[in-house]
Write a protein that holds these residues in place. Structure first.
Motif, PDB file in Angstrom:
ATOM      1  N   MET A   1       0.879  -1.083   0.012  1.00 22.24           N
ATOM      2  CA  MET A   1       0.102  -0.024   0.105  1.00 22.24           C
ATOM      3  C   MET A   1       0.745   1.285  -0.071  1.00 22.24           C
ATOM      4  N   LYS A   2       0.795   2.070  -0.972  1.00 21.80           N
ATOM      5  CA  LYS A   2       1.333   3.234  -0.946  1.00 21.80           C
ATOM      6  C   LYS A   2       0.501   4.491  -0.554  1.00 21.80           C
ATOM      7  N   LYS A   3       1.410   5.179   0.627  1.00 26.42           N
ATOM      8  CA  LYS A   3       0.434   6.235   1.125  1.00 26.42           C
ATOM      9  C   LYS A   3       1.381   7.625   0.591  1.00 26.42           C
ATOM     10  N   VAL A   4       0.312   8.733   0.180  1.00 28.94           N
ATOM     11  CA  VAL A   4       1.071   9.904  -0.108  1.00 28.94           C
ATOM     12  C   VAL A   4       0.319  11.089   0.706  1.00 28.94           C
ATOM     13  N   ILE A   5       1.095  12.030   0.959  1.00 26.21           N
ATOM     14  CA  ILE A   5       0.706  13.092   1.817  1.00 26.21           C
ATOM     15  C   ILE A   5       1.201  14.293   1.172  1.00 26.21           C
ATOM     16  N   PHE A   6       0.495  15.239   0.826  1.00 23.47           N
ATOM     17  CA  PHE A   6       0.894  16.403  -0.030  1.00 23.47           C
ATOM     18  C   PHE A   6      -0.284  17.601   0.550  1.00 23.47           C
ATOM     19  N   SER A   7       0.507  18.840   0.649  1.00 25.79           N
ATOM     20  CA  SER A   7      -0.213  19.973   1.150  1.00 25.79           C
ATOM     21  C   SER A   7      -1.077  20.699   0.087  1.00 25.79           C
ATOM     22  N   ALA A   8      -2.040  21.587   0.434  1.00 27.79           N
ATOM     23  CA  ALA A   8      -2.900  22.326  -0.729  1.00 27.79           C
ATOM     24  C   ALA A   8      -1.944  23.041  -1.230  1.00 27.79           C
ATOM     25  N   SER A   9      -0.808  23.755  -0.685  1.00 26.67           N
ATOM     26  CA  SER A   9       0.057  24.558  -1.192  1.00 26.67           C
ATOM     27  C   SER A   9       0.779  23.950  -2.553  1.00 26.67           C
ATOM     28  N   LEU A  10       1.144  22.822  -2.566  1.00 27.93           N
ATOM     29  CA  LEU A  10       2.048  21.906  -3.342  1.00 27.93           C
ATOM     30  C   LEU A  10       0.901  21.998  -4.609  1.00 27.93           C
ATOM     31  N   PRO A 627      -6.083  29.151   6.837  1.00 27.45           N
ATOM     32  CA  PRO A 627      -6.787  27.726   6.688  1.00 27.45           C
ATOM     33  C   PRO A 627      -6.139  26.880   5.394  1.00 27.45           C
ATOM     34  N   ARG A 628      -5.141  26.311   5.750  1.00 28.94           N
ATOM     35  CA  ARG A 628      -4.394  25.339   4.759  1.00 28.94           C
ATOM     36  C   ARG A 628      -4.771  24.029   5.218  1.00 28.94           C
ATOM     37  N   PHE A 629      -4.818  23.001   3.982  1.00 30.81           N
ATOM     38  CA  PHE A 629      -5.160  21.689   4.194  1.00 30.81           C
ATOM     39  C   PHE A 629      -4.156  20.877   3.813  1.00 30.81           C
ATOM     40  N   MET A 639      -9.244   9.799  -1.108  1.00 25.66           N
ATOM     41  CA  MET A 639      -8.550  10.986  -0.715  1.00 25.66           C
ATOM     42  C   MET A 639      -9.006  11.473   0.608  1.00 25.66           C
ATOM     43  N   GLN A 640      -8.025  11.505   1.555  1.00 26.79           N
ATOM     44  CA  GLN A 640      -8.517  12.348   2.945  1.00 26.79           C
ATOM     45  C   GLN A 640      -7.784  13.431   2.980  1.00 26.79           C
ATOM     46  N   THR A 641      -8.889  14.388   3.447  1.00 26.70           N
ATOM     47  CA  THR A 641      -8.663  15.720   3.729  1.00 26.70           C
ATOM     48  C   THR A 641      -8.510  16.220   4.965  1.00 26.70           C
ATOM     49  N   ALA A 642      -7.640  17.091   5.729  1.00 29.41           N
ATOM     50  CA  ALA A 642      -7.716  17.538   6.993  1.00 29.41           C
ATOM     51  C   ALA A 642      -6.888  18.807   7.041  1.00 29.41           C
ATOM     52  N   ARG A 643      -7.758  19.765   7.947  1.00 35.19           N
ATOM     53  CA  ARG A 643      -7.272  21.115   8.036  1.00 35.19           C
ATOM     54  C   ARG A 643      -5.659  20.932   8.852  1.00 35.19           C
ATOM     55  N   ARG A 644      -5.133  21.846   8.548  1.00 32.24           N
ATOM     56  CA  ARG A 644      -3.626  21.714   9.098  1.00 32.24           C
ATOM     57  C   ARG A 644      -3.509  22.123  10.204  1.00 32.24           C
ATOM     58  N   SER A 645      -3.184  21.424  11.245  1.00 34.34           N
ATOM     59  CA  SER A 645      -2.714  21.602  12.807  1.00 34.34           C
ATOM     60  C   SER A 645      -1.444  22.312  12.857  1.00 34.34           C
ATOM     61  N   TYR A 646      -1.381  23.407  13.444  1.00 34.01           N
ATOM     62  CA  TYR A 646       0.162  24.255  13.249  1.00 34.01           C
ATOM     63  C   TYR A 646       0.817  23.792  14.672  1.00 34.01           C
ATOM     64  N   GLY A 647       0.148  23.402  15.634  1.00 33.90           N
ATOM     65  CA  GLY A 647       0.551  23.109  17.107  1.00 33.90           C
ATOM     66  C   GLY A 647       1.334  24.378  17.518  1.00 33.90           C
ATOM     67  N   ASN A 648       2.610  24.449  17.877  1.00 30.21           N
ATOM     68  CA  ASN A 648       3.460  25.494  18.569  1.00 30.21           C
ATOM     69  C   ASN A 648       4.194  26.174  17.214  1.00 30.21           C
ATOM     70  N   SER A 649       3.710  26.152  16.140  1.00 34.82           N
ATOM     71  CA  SER A 649       4.453  26.851  15.040  1.00 34.82           C
ATOM     72  C   SER A 649       3.640  28.146  14.444  1.00 34.82           C
ATOM     73  N   TYR A 650       4.035  28.860  13.853  1.00 36.33           N
ATOM     74  CA  TYR A 650       3.264  30.140  13.428  1.00 36.33           C
ATOM     75  C   TYR A 650       2.211  29.804  12.561  1.00 36.33           C
ATOM     76  N   VAL A 740       1.386  38.934   5.369  1.00 32.11           N
ATOM     77  CA  VAL A 740       1.027  38.820   4.034  1.00 32.11           C
ATOM     78  C   VAL A 740       0.235  37.276   4.018  1.00 32.11           C
ATOM     79  N   MET A 741      -0.405  36.812   4.899  1.00 32.98           N
ATOM     80  CA  MET A 741      -1.398  35.794   5.013  1.00 32.98           C
ATOM     81  C   MET A 741      -0.555  34.584   4.459  1.00 32.98           C
ATOM     82  N   ASP A 742       0.605  34.209   4.865  1.00 35.90           N
ATOM     83  CA  ASP A 742       1.436  33.010   4.440  1.00 35.90           C
ATOM     84  C   ASP A 742       1.928  32.238   5.671  1.00 35.90           C
ATOM     85  N   VAL A 743       2.241  31.008   5.772  1.00 35.13           N
ATOM     86  CA  VAL A 743       2.663  30.338   6.752  1.00 35.13           C
ATOM     87  C   VAL A 743       4.043  30.003   6.615  1.00 35.13           C
ATOM     88  N   ASP A 744       5.037  30.362   5.815  1.00 35.74           N
ATOM     89  CA  ASP A 744       6.312  30.172   5.891  1.00 35.74           C
ATOM     90  C   ASP A 744       6.860  31.116   4.878  1.00 35.74           C
TER      91      ASP A 744
END
Length: 885
Positions: A1-10, A627-629, A639-650, A740-744
């Protein structure tokens, strides 16, 4: 089983360049509102217009094999088409032999009754199934072959004994009494000789075994197809073309292969075809093929076909193709022009060699494409009014109202739309088929003559279900596009009269995707029309939400647009359409009010309006993160979609380090902040916390600003810290993502020096997140605070540090300037290198004269400071400057 995780920004990044990908499908670039496939003769569906395949995608249409239909007739209509196809194409030879011996329990064969009733046909099928695996030409691999060789154990025609096979087929031919079965054996004889490359024998076999039967059923054209192939091999080009032409005309299922086999090398090939044509039907088909070739103008051919037979079905194929060609130019999936994407700023650009390049003669279709490219370009001086009080007449005549049509045609011969309209009108007067009325109505629609289009449609009487569907859709389109103003009353009208359409448009699968996925459906077209109408009416927020989700504002947080979207969000008396179709695109951004206030706060911080920023940030305390996913894909699962959790990051609001007031040790956006950044050695500002949210950050800056109003050392230090903050959050800074409403700080489109023009949306906000932009030039503001710090400083080491920071900001200003300078020059220009060198010298002079003033001050007046010496060791740019000046 091949699992791939990628972000909405990509995904966004990939989709932005989608048109450059190899799998780009040109058939989804336009709104396909006219259904080409409503032509009645479905055998010509492959020849409708497509840019993606050799033939039109018709796999879901029922194009029947005429050979199977002939078998149906042979079996006395005792079998259905599906049963006959199964018997002929799928059933095994063993099953047929069992039936011959009286032992088969096959349900299809039982329908035939006994073997004796159809024994010749069954015997033929047994023989044909024996031969079929061998019926391919022997593969001989080329030394340079790149394609896959046949699988081991595959069969070809050379594995059959030639003499034995010919003798067996000849014997079976003579033994058969049914002419249809005889004909099929004759076909096998021609094919076998063709495939064994006995081309003269193939011609003889056709003459001896096929022609004498004087039958023109499917097996005859199958044999003729093989004869033409053999003729091609012995260089009988004209004879081969003629026979392939006959197959094309008379065979239902072999049209594609016959057309592909015809070779039109020059006009003489067509001339020969016309000369050989014996009847109007053949002449008509010859003109069709000439019109079908996309390097020719089909209208003259349609005129000739009209003269022969105005009721010809194949005339509709050329008409449908021509309309589809117009749609591709006139109804693009999104309306853009050379000046639509980005606001023009030509005054800031230098150019050389702007003389026009002479071009050679271009084809008719290229002229058509060039002409219709102009249909959705408008004069740059014609900008839409922003007032919401435009009159109905002004709205109807707005140059940005889509779909629109321009009559600025220099040469009327190139006005393909009008020429097509004229010929379809002529045909409609002679043909009783309502297809031509529908065509006329659609051409009127393309001309924006919605009244005429509706009048034509209202007079069409038909029971054809495909025609009815097309007419119903066109009536709806005329209704909607001709409406001057989309107000509350008309929105209620739409909900009442087109409830099914609106319901379909509000389905979850039609919600705009994160990365702008579109299709060319009618409902998408209506979305575009409504979005455009709201846009030119000044209702920017509604226009935006017709095509985008609320969260996409993060990619281009334009202040005016954000305010309009917020106003719609807060509207208390929304219509049903606004609730069902527009407001549903207010997606998951957490606390919506906090989302808006964060955008406003960031804007004010970039403008150094710190008090206003604090007020907005105070209302954004419940912000739950940009709001990034993240998307997780496991092979074989959805496909599974989850809202990004930032934890202690900006996360866009919280977890901001105090190093944002520091200076960079080295320029590395990928490094940890502790490696790239260093705190200033000032201890008199305890209100700067090690970690802050934006409200605390704004409060700290306000305190610094108050201290900075003084005239002491602390005032100098305070202004330096504010200068650092503004520089660090500029396009040059390590924390450039913060306001500028960006995450990094990674190299996203908001941080490109070469793409700093604000998108100039002229029609609507479709694919809004393809244009990622924010006004991100804090450099002059940073320099202003640094200058205050410099004026109030009493310490040369501090002055040296301040001047270097000012020089860094000035360097950023040069990068922005340099990217706006252009040199247009051909590679084959004899003075190419000379002009390149002159251009480089021009930029270098500008840099020295305008963008190195603070560097020069540092080197001249503070070169002996320890700060200057340290910078010389750690900064190659500063070291180079000292050595060259």
């Amino acid at each position: 089983m091949k699992k791939v995780i990628f972000s909405a920004s990509l995904i966004l990044l990939a989709h932005t360049n989608a048109n450059a990908c190899a799998d780009h499908d040109a058939d989804y670039d336009y709104f396909n509102l006219f259904t080409q496939s409503i032509i009645k003769d479905k055998n010509y569906l492959p020849f409708l217009l497509t840019m993606s395949n050799g033939f039109h995608d018709h796999e879901h249409y029922d194009i029947r094999n005429d050979s199977i239909e002939d078998w149906q007739k042979y079996f006395g209509k005792t079998l259905s088409y599906a049963d006959t196809q199964l018997l002929v194409e799928k059933m095994s030879m063993d099953e047929l032999n069992a039936f011959k011996k009286g032992g088969s329990e096959n349900s299809v064969l039982k329908k035939l009754g006994s073997y004796n009733k159809f024994h010749e046909g069954i015997d033929y099928l047994i023989e044909a199934k024996y031969l079929e695996p061998f019926m391919s030409i022997k593969y001989v691999e080329s030394p340079n072959a790149w394609y896959q060789t046949p699988a081991e154990g595959s069969k070809d025609v050379t594995q059959l004994d030639y003499d034995e096979t010919i003798a067996a087929l000849t014997s079976l031919y003579h033994a058969a009494r049914n002419p249809e079965i005889k004909l099929r054996y004759g076909y096998q004889l021609v094919r076998f000789n063709h495939y064994t490359q006995n081309f003269e024998s193939a011609k003889d076999a056709f003459r001896e075994f096929v022609q004498p039967l004087k039958l023109r059923t499917a097996p005859y054209y199958m044999a003729l197809d093989q004869l033409a192939g053999a003729q091609r091999k012995v260089n009988m080009k004209e004879e081969a073309n003629w026979n392939f032409f006959q197959v094309f005309m008379n065979s239902k299922s072999r049209k594609e292969s016959a057309f592909t086999s015809m070779k039109w090398t020059d006009s003489a090939s067509f001339k020969h075809l016309l000369e050989k044509a014996e009847n109007p039907a053949e002449k008509n088909m010859a003109y069709f093929l000439l019109g079908y070739d996309d390097f020719n103008n089909p209208i003259p051919m349609m005129e000739k076909m009209y003269d022969i037979d105005p009721t010809s079905e194949i005339l509709k194929v050329l008409a449908a193709r021509s309309i589809n060609e117009l749609e591709r130019r006139y109804l693009p999936g999104y309306f853009i022009g050379d000046d639509n994407d980005v606001a023009s700023n030509s005054s800031d650009k230098s150019s050389e060699n702007d003389n026009e390049v002479a071009t050679g003669e271009i084809s008719f279709w290229q002229k058509i494409k060039n002409f219709f490219s102009g249909l959705f370009r408008s004069n740059k001086s014609e900008t839409p009014k922003k007032e919401t009080s435009l009159s109905d007449k002004e709205l109807l005549n707005n140059p940005h109202r889509i779909p629109f049509y321009t009559k600025d045609v220099k040469n009327s011969q190139e006005d393909f739309l009008n020429n097509l309209d004229k010929v379809t009108f002529k045909i409609s007067e002679k043909s009783s088929d309502e297809f031509w009325k529908i065509t006329q109505a659609y051409l009127a629609f393309l001309k924006s003559d919605y009244k005429k289009s509706s009048e034509i449609l209202n007079n069409v009487k038909t029971s054809n279900p495909e025609y009815i569907t097309e007419i119903t859709r066109m009536k709806m389109l005329n209704d909607i596009v001709s409406q001057p103003r989309i107000d509350a009353e008309y929105e209620n009208y739409l909900m009442t009269n087109y409830s099914a359409l609106i319901k379909d448009m509000t389905a979850n699968n039609d919600t705009p995707d994160y990365y702008g996925s579109q299709d060319n459906s009618t409902k998408r077209f209506i979305r575009d029309i409504l979005a455009n109408r709201y846009f030119i009416q000044g209702e920017k927020g509604k226009s935006y939400l017709m095509s985008n989700t609320l969260s996409a504002l993060q990619y281009n947080p334009d202040l005016e647009l954000v305010k309009s979207v917020e106003a719609f969000y807060n509207k208390s008396d929304k219509t049903v359409l606004e609730k069902e179709l527009i407001a549903k695109n207010i997606d998951d951004v957490g606390n919506v009010d906090a989302f808006f206030n964060l955008i406003y706060g960031d804007y004010e911080m970039r403008q150094t309006n710190f008090e206003k920023a604090k007020e907005f940030y105070a209302k954004a305390k419940n912000f739950s993160g940009i709001p990034r996913f993240d998307y997780s894909y496991t092979e074989g699962e959805p496909m599974q979609t989850a809202r990004r959790s930032y934890g202690n990051s900006y996360d866009g609001f919280s977890h901001i380090s105090s190093l944002i007031f520091g200076h960079n040790v080295w320029e590395s956006f990928n490094s940890e902040e502790s490696q790239s950044m260093k705190a200033e050695n000032f201890e008199g500002f305890p209100f700067i916390k090690n970690e802050m949210n934006k409200l605390q950050l704004a409060e700290a800056v306000i305190q610094l600003q108050k201290v900075g109003a003084g005239k002491n050392v602390a005032a100098s230090q305070a202004n330096q810290l504010i200068g650092n903050l503004m520089y660090n959050t500029s396009i040059m800074g390590y924390y450039r993502e913060v306001f500028v409403m960006d995450v990094d700080n990674q190299m996203g489109p908001k941080f490109h020096f070469y793409d700093q023009e604000k998108p100039n949306f002229q029609y609507y906000y479709k694919d809004f997140n393809w244009h990622s932009y924010v006004e991100n030039n804090n450099l002059d503001l940073a320099i202003n605070f640094y200058q205050k710090a410099l004026d109030k400083s009493q310490d040369d080491e501090q002055k040296a540090r301040i001047l270097f920071q000012m020089a860094s900001a000035e360097q950023g200003k040069f990068y922005l300037y340099a990217e706006k300078q252009t040199l247009k020059i051909d590679y084959d220009d004899p003075k190419y290198e000379e002009k390149q060198d002159a251009f480089a010298k021009k930029l270098n002079n500008a840099q020295n004269e305008k963008f190195r003033t603070h560097m020069a001050n540092l080197a001249k007046n503070y070169g002996n400071t320890q700060t200057s010496k340290s910078l010389q060791e750690g900064c190659s740019y500063y070291d180079y400057f000292l050595k060259t000046h």
